[in-house]
Design a protein around this motif. Sequence first.
Motif, PDB file in Angstrom:
ATOM      1  N   LYS A  90       0.837  -1.211   0.000  1.00 30.20           N
ATOM      2  CA  LYS A  90       0.000   0.000   0.000  1.00 30.20           C
ATOM      3  C   LYS A  90       0.865   1.251   0.000  1.00 30.20           C
ATOM      4  N   GLY A  91       1.853   1.273   0.879  1.00 29.25           N
ATOM      5  CA  GLY A  91       2.708   2.449   1.035  1.00 29.25           C
ATOM      6  C   GLY A  91       2.136   3.362   2.107  1.00 29.25           C
ATOM      7  N   HIS A  92       3.017   4.054   2.796  1.00 31.94           N
ATOM      8  CA  HIS A  92       2.573   4.907   3.914  1.00 31.94           C
ATOM      9  C   HIS A  92       3.622   5.954   4.280  1.00 31.94           C
ATOM     10  N   TYR A  93       3.141   7.001   4.942  1.00 35.36           N
ATOM     11  CA  TYR A  93       4.011   7.898   5.718  1.00 35.36           C
ATOM     12  C   TYR A  93       4.027   7.317   7.120  1.00 35.36           C
ATOM     13  N   HIS A  94       5.017   7.662   7.911  1.00 36.80           N
ATOM     14  CA  HIS A  94       4.935   7.303   9.315  1.00 36.80           C
ATOM     15  C   HIS A  94       4.036   8.324  10.014  1.00 36.80           C
ATOM     16  N   GLU A  95       3.264   7.816  10.971  1.00 35.82           N
ATOM     17  CA  GLU A  95       2.314   8.677  11.680  1.00 35.82           C
ATOM     18  C   GLU A  95       3.086   9.823  12.357  1.00 35.82           C
ATOM     19  N   ILE A  96       4.204   9.480  12.976  1.00 39.28           N
ATOM     20  CA  ILE A  96       5.134  10.528  13.415  1.00 39.28           C
ATOM     21  C   ILE A  96       6.054  10.714  12.211  1.00 39.28           C
ATOM     22  N   LEU A  97       5.794  11.787  11.466  1.00 37.44           N
ATOM     23  CA  LEU A  97       6.340  11.951  10.116  1.00 37.44           C
ATOM     24  C   LEU A  97       7.855  11.841  10.035  1.00 37.44           C
ATOM     25  N   ASP A  98       8.558  12.339  11.063  1.00 34.04           N
ATOM     26  CA  ASP A  98      10.022  12.373  10.931  1.00 34.04           C
ATOM     27  C   ASP A  98      10.698  11.124  11.502  1.00 34.04           C
ATOM     28  N   ARG A  99      10.099   9.990  11.281  1.00 28.97           N
ATOM     29  CA  ARG A  99      10.715   8.737  11.695  1.00 28.97           C
ATOM     30  C   ARG A  99      11.255   8.005  10.453  1.00 28.97           C
ATOM     31  N   ALA A 100      12.560   7.722  10.457  1.00 37.23           N
ATOM     32  CA  ALA A 100      13.219   7.078   9.318  1.00 37.23           C
ATOM     33  C   ALA A 100      13.036   5.557   9.374  1.00 37.23           C
ATOM     34  N   GLU A 101      13.587   4.866   8.388  1.00 35.35           N
ATOM     35  CA  GLU A 101      13.462   3.407   8.338  1.00 35.35           C
ATOM     36  C   GLU A 101      14.594   2.826   7.501  1.00 35.35           C
ATOM     37  N   GLN A 115       8.229   9.331  -1.747  1.00 32.25           N
ATOM     38  CA  GLN A 115       7.783  10.687  -2.058  1.00 32.25           C
ATOM     39  C   GLN A 115       7.563  11.470  -0.766  1.00 32.25           C
ATOM     40  N   THR A 116       7.602  12.804  -0.909  1.00 30.36           N
ATOM     41  CA  THR A 116       7.319  13.652   0.256  1.00 30.36           C
ATOM     42  C   THR A 116       5.987  14.368   0.038  1.00 30.36           C
ATOM     43  N   LYS A 117       5.482  14.970   1.098  1.00 26.86           N
ATOM     44  CA  LYS A 117       4.228  15.727   0.984  1.00 26.86           C
ATOM     45  C   LYS A 117       4.419  16.976   0.132  1.00 26.86           C
ATOM     46  N   GLU A 118       5.680  17.414  -0.043  1.00 28.77           N
ATOM     47  CA  GLU A 118       5.966  18.592  -0.877  1.00 28.77           C
ATOM     48  C   GLU A 118       5.979  18.215  -2.354  1.00 28.77           C
ATOM     49  N   GLY A 119       5.908  16.915  -2.669  1.00 27.52           N
ATOM     50  CA  GLY A 119       5.885  16.484  -4.072  1.00 27.52           C
ATOM     51  C   GLY A 119       7.214  15.975  -4.602  1.00 27.52           C
ATOM     52  N   ASP A 120       8.238  15.834  -3.746  1.00 25.03           N
ATOM     53  CA  ASP A 120       9.498  15.223  -4.203  1.00 25.03           C
ATOM     54  C   ASP A 120       9.247  13.741  -4.444  1.00 25.03           C
ATOM     55  N   PHE A 121       9.987  13.179  -5.410  1.00 26.93           N
ATOM     56  CA  PHE A 121       9.819  11.766  -5.744  1.00 26.93           C
ATOM     57  C   PHE A 121      11.190  11.125  -5.895  1.00 26.93           C
ATOM     58  N   ASP A 122      11.297   9.861  -5.519  1.00 26.04           N
ATOM     59  CA  ASP A 122      12.575   9.158  -5.658  1.00 26.04           C
ATOM     60  C   ASP A 122      12.289   7.656  -5.781  1.00 26.04           C
ATOM     61  N   MET A 123      13.266   6.937  -6.307  1.00 33.50           N
ATOM     62  CA  MET A 123      13.102   5.493  -6.471  1.00 33.50           C
ATOM     63  C   MET A 123      14.458   4.826  -6.260  1.00 33.50           C
ATOM     64  N   ILE A 124      14.501   3.732  -5.496  1.00 32.50           N
ATOM     65  CA  ILE A 124      15.755   3.028  -5.211  1.00 32.50           C
ATOM     66  C   ILE A 124      15.594   1.568  -5.610  1.00 32.50           C
ATOM     67  N   GLU A 125      16.536   1.077  -6.414  1.00 31.56           N
ATOM     68  CA  GLU A 125      16.472  -0.335  -6.823  1.00 31.56           C
ATOM     69  C   GLU A 125      16.856  -1.237  -5.651  1.00 31.56           C
ATOM     70  N   MET A 126      16.115  -2.321  -5.487  1.00 28.50           N
ATOM     71  CA  MET A 126      16.380  -3.255  -4.398  1.00 28.50           C
ATOM     72  C   MET A 126      16.698  -4.627  -4.983  1.00 28.50           C
ATOM     73  N   TYR A 133      18.007   3.372   2.880  1.00 33.51           N
ATOM     74  CA  TYR A 133      17.667   4.254   3.993  1.00 33.51           C
ATOM     75  C   TYR A 133      16.491   5.126   3.576  1.00 33.51           C
ATOM     76  N   VAL A 134      15.376   4.964   4.253  1.00 37.10           N
ATOM     77  CA  VAL A 134      14.206   5.805   4.013  1.00 37.10           C
ATOM     78  C   VAL A 134      14.338   6.989   4.973  1.00 37.10           C
ATOM     79  N   ALA A 135      14.617   8.151   4.421  1.00 35.96           N
ATOM     80  CA  ALA A 135      14.864   9.324   5.268  1.00 35.96           C
ATOM     81  C   ALA A 135      13.572   9.787   5.943  1.00 35.96           C
TER      82      ALA A 135
END
Length: 195
Positions: A90-101, A115-126, A133-135
């Motif tokens: 599904k994908g999610h933000y963390h409820e406490i937004l500034d928690r990394a993973e 992606q961020t709420k400001e509209g930045d987008f990124d993709m990392i190959e796994m 690192y999910v900032a």
Amino acid sequence: MTKLNQYKSFSTMYNFDTGELDPKGRVITRKLSHMSEMYLNQEAAEELLKEDPLVYEVFNVEVPETIAHIQHCVTILYPGKVGDEYFMTKGHYHEILDRAEIYFCLKGKGQLILQTKEGDFDMIEMIPGSVAYVAPEWAHRTVNTGDEPFVFFAAYPGDAGHDYGGIETEGFVKLLMEENGQSTLVDNPRYQSVE
Ligand code: S6P
Ligand code: ZN
């Protein structure tokens, strides 16, 4: 006199064959019917719902949801597509937004969509061995672009929580589809800024 510590350390076993944890912990099972409206091609989703395939499972080690602890789990994301769109979480933000993973890929292959709420987008190959690192403040979703289960381990602060909010209705700014045998990013026509 020594005072006993309130915490207890322990380990869980990852099974390299099945991708499961032992003990399994709190298991989350997501079938297509739990998220069919998130896929772009609704006709293809309706058709596939007759079988209602398992899209992913999460095996969560149970630790308290407080900042003192580190949540950790393994996700098995199965291969498949709804129309041309790959099976995804599904994908999610963390409820406490500034928690990394941290995500560590163990098996299979895929992409980590961010992606961020400001509209930045990124993709990392796994691929097996990738440590991503999910900032803080970045929403995250995984997509299985291969033909075998894509398995990854995740660890994140205990109090992070999950916010599926706008992502459940609008999705991410871009979708990952298969076009001519290649995984291709396309604009998501349903996405509007969640601001
Ligand atoms: C938790 C972490 C993962 C996901 C899991 C399922 O913060 O990011 O364990 O929960 O991969 O994804 P989702 O988006 O359905 O929670
Ligand atoms: Zn997360």
